[in-house]
Design a protein around this motif. Structure first.
Motif, mmCIF file in Angstrom:
data_model
loop_
_atom_site.group_PDB
_atom_site.id
_atom_site.type_symbol
_atom_site.label_atom_id
_atom_site.label_comp_id
_atom_site.label_asym_id
_atom_site.label_seq_id
_atom_site.Cartn_x
_atom_site.Cartn_y
_atom_site.Cartn_z
ATOM 1 N N ASN A 63 37.937 47.945 44.183
ATOM 2 C CA ASN A 63 37.424 48.221 42.833
ATOM 3 C C ASN A 63 36.958 49.676 42.728
ATOM 4 N N SER A 116 30.337 34.541 44.809
ATOM 5 C CA SER A 116 30.481 35.092 43.462
ATOM 6 C C SER A 116 31.138 36.467 43.515
ATOM 7 N N SER A 117 31.593 36.925 42.370
ATOM 8 C CA SER A 117 32.213 38.253 42.311
ATOM 9 C C SER A 117 31.193 39.342 42.643
ATOM 10 N N GLU A 118 29.918 39.123 42.268
ATOM 11 C CA GLU A 118 28.864 40.086 42.585
ATOM 12 C C GLU A 118 28.616 40.121 44.095
ATOM 13 N N GLU A 162 30.783 39.254 46.391
ATOM 14 C CA GLU A 162 31.988 39.825 47.000
ATOM 15 C C GLU A 162 31.915 41.353 47.001
ATOM 16 N N GLU A 163 31.610 41.931 45.856
ATOM 17 C CA GLU A 163 31.515 43.384 45.772
ATOM 18 C C GLU A 163 30.426 43.913 46.698
#
Length: 408
Positions: A22, A83-85, A87-88
């Motif tokens: 990202n 969650s995507s948070e 993961e980042e």
């Protein structure tokens, strides 16, 4: 201002193409703090033993992030909610986990910079970056320091089977040519799971875990604690100790501004000013200084500097027992007479110490195997290899370094 096209791939000799997941990760990689890792060798002075070991902390950090992407994919496939948070945050935490390393990695830790280790400096870098990136690193920091409630996320970043170890063993094995560390990291990652909020390995991967632990032990004795690399590291530490001593006596040594800051510094408090100078310092500052000190009027500083640059390193004896003081004193007296230096200065050239190695800590965060019936068992107890239990014991070896006979 024209927008730059954001690179999405790195071609890595270990894994092939590594993708940048990202924009935040891309911008962190582009930051000056992270780009500095291109100028920090992964294995310190080991290139004096293994000529191919010139890879950097930059290589390693990208490799760790790649393995973390694989781990997230595997755990999600097995029903573990990330969650995507989160993961980042995992990608950011593993990317920046070694950003606090100084010149030649571990070689100068606790010597050039005192009162703080590289993990603490990494945390300070992350906190500084968090301010620059509008607090978007807050979750990554909590995972990194272990304060986030989901324990297995921290274990992926820092544990006995984390992405850091899975990358550096394989990477260091590749660049040194030491096949002992060539583990199957993809197999290990594919067998990861989570039980009771802790990272575990499915029991059918027991032999892969065994190989990982044995590989770690062998890499430490044959590569990371290689006696010649150890001697080079200790000489480098003593070069800077001597430089600090001369500066404290008023000698006007030449060095880069960031290096000079730490040579003059006598505080153990790592404040913002120290972080700013640290962020500008890398391997090149040290090499540049050594080249300038080779012809210095002080025979101790000049001899030590030349020993590193010319690879004219001390002889090293490894033993199971500490060297006798009488033997060390005898060598120091002979050296003082041969070189015409003060007896108190001989400790820069003749010194002893010890190294320890423990491949697996069963007394802390175990590597637990998950059986089909859901039971957890420590890998050391499950293994049918007697030597795996031996890996839980700390092994200590003593060393004595002294100039080679040709110098007397």
């Amino acid at each position: 201002m024209k927008n730059r096209k954001k690179l999405t791939l790195f071609n890595d000799p270990i894994y092939g193409f590594i993708t940048i997941p990202n924009a935040l990760v891309f911008d962190l990689i582009e930051h000056t703090y992270f780009q500095r890792l291109r100028r920090i060798t992964q294995m310190g002075m080991s290139y004096l033993v293994f000529p191919g070991a010139h890879h950097t902390r930059f290589h390693h950090a990208l490799g760790c992030m790649h393995l973390m992407q694989k781990a997230v994919q595997v755990l999600r496939y097995k029903g573990i909610v990330i969650s995507s948070e989160e993961e980042e945050a995992l990608y950011v935490a593993i990317l920046l986990h070694d950003i606090g390393h100084g010149p030649f990695s571990h070689a100068l830790e606790h010597s050039l910079v005192t009162g703080v280790d590289h993990e603490q400096i990494s945390l300070q870098f992350m906190e500084a970056l968090n301010k620059n990136f509008n607090e978007r690193l807050t979750l990554a920091i909590s995972i990194f320091n272990g304060s986030y409630p989901r324990k297995f996320l921290h274990q992926l970043v820092s544990g006995q089977l984390d992405m850091d170890r899975l990358d550096y063993l394989k990477r260091d094995s590749f660049y040194t040519g030491a096949s002992e560390g060539n583990i199957n990291s993809e197999r290990l990652i594919s067998m990861l799971n989570v039980a009771n909020d802790e990272l575990v390995v499915e029991s059918k991967a027991i032999y892969s875990v065994e190989k990982f632990l044995v590989a770690r032990r062998l890499m430490y004795w044959s590569v990371y604690l290689h006696k010649t690399g150890l001697a080079a590291e200790q000489v480098l530490i003593r070069v800077l100790q001597r430089a600090k001593e001369l500066i404290s006596q008023g000698d006007q040594l030449q060095a880069s501004e960031p290096l000079m800051f730490f040579l003059k510094r006598d505080s153990d408090v790592f404040e913002q000013e120290a972080l700013a100078h640290f962020a500008r310092m890398d391997d090149h500052d040290i090499i540049q200084a050594l080249k300038g000190w080779c012809d210095h009027k002080d025979p101790v500083l000049s001899k030590l500097s030349n020993m590193i640059l010319d690879r004219d390193l001390p002889k090293v004896k490894l033993k199971n027992k500490k060297p006798k003081k009488a033997d060390v004193d005898k060598k120091r007296k002979a050296l003082a007479e041969a070189w015409g230096i003060a007896i108190e200065d001989t400790h820069y050239f003749i010194f002893d110490g010890k190294v320890t190695n423990r491949a697996y800590r069963s007394d802390s965060e175990n590597i637990n195997l998950l059986s089909k019936n859901g039971k957890l068992i420590d890998v050391a107890k499950a293994s049918d290899q007697l030597n795996l239990k031996a890996l839980t014991q700390e092994v200590t070896k003593h060393y004595l370094c002294y100039p080679k006979a040709k110098h007397y």
